[in-house]
Design a protein around this motif. Structure first.
Motif, PDB file in Angstrom:
ATOM      1  N   HIS A   1     -27.240  39.251  16.031  1.00  0.00           N
ATOM      2  CA  HIS A   1     -26.768  40.078  17.038  1.00  0.00           C
ATOM      3  C   HIS A   1     -27.966  41.140  17.466  1.00  0.00           C
ATOM      4  CE1 HIS A   1     -22.330  38.792  16.817  1.00  0.00           C
ATOM      5  NE2 HIS A   1     -22.531  38.634  15.625  1.00  0.00           N
TER       6      HIS A   1
ATOM      7  N   PRO B   1     -17.837  45.982  11.464  1.00  0.00           N
ATOM      8  CA  PRO B   1     -16.737  45.200  12.095  1.00  0.00           C
ATOM      9  C   PRO B   1     -15.520  46.174  12.183  1.00  0.00           C
ATOM     10  CG  PRO B   1     -16.797  44.455   9.976  1.00  0.00           C
ATOM     11  CD  PRO B   1     -18.199  45.476  10.298  1.00  0.00           C
TER      12      PRO B   1
ATOM     13  N   GLN C   1     -15.170  39.953  10.629  1.00  0.00           N
ATOM     14  CA  GLN C   1     -16.121  39.490   9.610  1.00  0.00           C
ATOM     15  C   GLN C   1     -15.208  38.949   8.399  1.00  0.00           C
ATOM     16  OE1 GLN C   1     -19.747  39.085   9.451  1.00  0.00           O
ATOM     17  NE2 GLN C   1     -19.155  39.295  11.815  1.00  0.00           N
TER      18      GLN C   1
ATOM     19  N   LEU D   1     -22.418  44.876  10.203  1.00  0.00           N
ATOM     20  CA  LEU D   1     -22.221  44.944  11.769  1.00  0.00           C
ATOM     21  C   LEU D   1     -21.245  46.207  12.169  1.00  0.00           C
ATOM     22  CD1 LEU D   1     -22.516  41.260  12.811  1.00  0.00           C
ATOM     23  CD2 LEU D   1     -24.178  42.937  13.184  1.00  0.00           C
TER      24      LEU D   1
ATOM     25  N   PRO E   1     -26.763  38.706   9.812  1.00  0.00           N
ATOM     26  CA  PRO E   1     -25.992  39.046  10.939  1.00  0.00           C
ATOM     27  C   PRO E   1     -26.599  40.006  12.000  1.00  0.00           C
ATOM     28  CG  PRO E   1     -24.963  40.031   8.896  1.00  0.00           C
ATOM     29  CD  PRO E   1     -26.115  38.877   8.629  1.00  0.00           C
ATOM     30  N   LEU E   2     -27.307  40.971  11.435  1.00  0.00           N
ATOM     31  CA  LEU E   2     -28.057  42.051  12.014  1.00  0.00           C
ATOM     32  C   LEU E   2     -29.194  41.312  12.852  1.00  0.00           C
ATOM     33  CD1 LEU E   2     -28.924  44.647   9.270  1.00  0.00           C
ATOM     34  CD2 LEU E   2     -27.016  44.837  10.810  1.00  0.00           C
TER      35      LEU E   2
ATOM     36  N   MET F   1     -19.391  36.531  21.176  1.00  0.00           N
ATOM     37  CA  MET F   1     -20.381  37.312  20.563  1.00  0.00           C
ATOM     38  C   MET F   1     -19.691  38.575  19.909  1.00  0.00           C
ATOM     39  SD  MET F   1     -23.329  35.844  19.863  1.00  0.00           S
ATOM     40  CE  MET F   1     -24.484  37.125  19.658  1.00  0.00           C
TER      41      MET F   1
ATOM     42  N   ILE G   1     -29.587  43.551  16.348  1.00  0.00           N
ATOM     43  CA  ILE G   1     -29.280  44.950  16.270  1.00  0.00           C
ATOM     44  C   ILE G   1     -30.307  45.800  16.188  1.00  0.00           C
ATOM     45  CG2 ILE G   1     -28.074  46.867  14.577  1.00  0.00           C
ATOM     46  CD1 ILE G   1     -26.082  44.657  16.017  1.00  0.00           C
TER      47      ILE G   1
ATOM     48  N   ARG H   1     -17.423  37.949  17.058  1.00  0.00           N
ATOM     49  CA  ARG H   1     -18.083  37.546  15.897  1.00  0.00           C
ATOM     50  C   ARG H   1     -18.520  38.775  15.272  1.00  0.00           C
ATOM     51  NH1 ARG H   1     -16.320  32.580  14.313  1.00  0.00           N
ATOM     52  NH2 ARG H   1     -16.832  31.330  16.068  1.00  0.00           N
ATOM     53  N   ARG H   2     -18.818  39.942  16.281  1.00  0.00           N
ATOM     54  CA  ARG H   2     -19.406  40.934  15.695  1.00  0.00           C
ATOM     55  C   ARG H   2     -18.288  41.943  15.032  1.00  0.00           C
ATOM     56  NH1 ARG H   2     -23.258  45.651  18.393  1.00  0.00           N
ATOM     57  NH2 ARG H   2     -23.239  47.008  17.253  1.00  0.00           N
ATOM     58  N   ASP H   3     -17.096  41.884  15.548  1.00  0.00           N
ATOM     59  CA  ASP H   3     -16.142  42.775  15.201  1.00  0.00           C
ATOM     60  C   ASP H   3     -15.076  42.078  14.171  1.00  0.00           C
ATOM     61  OD1 ASP H   3     -16.680  45.136  16.585  1.00  0.00           O
ATOM     62  OD2 ASP H   3     -15.447  44.544  18.412  1.00  0.00           O
TER      63      ASP H   3
END
Length: 210
Positions: free
Chosen positions: A134, A186, A107, A184, A130-131, A100, A136, A103-105
């Motif tokens: 994860h 990234p 893109q 996110l 994506p928000l 995870m 957010i 995937r967040r960092d």
């Protein structure tokens, strides 16, 4: 631009290889291999832009998809997380929290804005996805506030949230894809020739936006 605080690159590729099988015959057996990436070493520092140049078919897109983990590959990909710890993110099995975090960092903005956006989803849902994935924001309303701001940043108004991708031009769709990629915040954005599918008149606009 400076590197990370501990001077480690965000991502280090060591001996990365990606071969695609060539199959044929009635049984579709492997007859050979296409060597898209062959023993590649690459360091990607934080805060810098790395350009990969080569002729069509040389493996640029494959490299981007390997970095984004859309393709698995042999070799090592050493990822430095936000706490400064490095770990090998290649292979197919890893703890879910690390997956995870990666995937967040990391893109990606794809080459073709027409096929990279789901035509059944509104622009608001596309950028918010994506928000939501994860977690957010605690509520959908809070997430929509950020989506509206992201669309403003890429030159589209919040009224675009209720519309569908087919209602936009190619350049506008690529702006939507960029908004989704930066949602996110990234540390690494992979851009796979993000202007090659666009009209010449809008290519410079997207480059300036990036």
């Amino acid at each position: 631009m400076s590197a990370t605080k501990n001077d480690k690159p965000v991502l280090q590729l060591r001996g990365v290889r990606k071969f695609f099988p060539v199959k044929g015959g009635i049984a579709m057996r492997t007859k050979g291999w296409v060597k898209a990436l062959d023993t590649l070493d690459l360091d990607i520092p934080e805060g810098q832009t790395i350009g990969v140049v080569g002729e069509s078919g040389c493996g640029k897109t494959t490299l981007g998809k390997v970095v984004a983990r859309l393709y698995s590959a042999e070799g090592k990909m050493l990822f430095t997380d936000r706490q400064g710890a490095s770990w090998n993110c290649s292979g197919t099995v890893r703890p879910r929290l690390r997956e995870m975090a990666y995937r967040r960092d990391v893109q990606m903005v794809f080459q073709d804005p027409f096929s990279s956006l789901d035509p059944r989803m509104t622009v608001g849902d596309i950028v918010r996805e994506p928000l939501d994935a994860h977690q957010i924001h605690a509520t959908k309303e809070e997430a929509n506030v950020q989506v509206a701001e992201l669309l403003r940043r890429v030159g589209l108004g919040p009224e675009a949230m209720a519309r569908y991708p087919h209602e936009f031009s190619g350049g506008q769709r690529q702006r939507i894809a960029i908004a989704r990629a930066i949602a996110l915040r990234p540390r690494l954005v992979v851009c796979d020739e993000p202007t090659s599918a666009l009209d010449v008149s809008v290519q410079s606009q997207v480059v300036n936006l990036l």
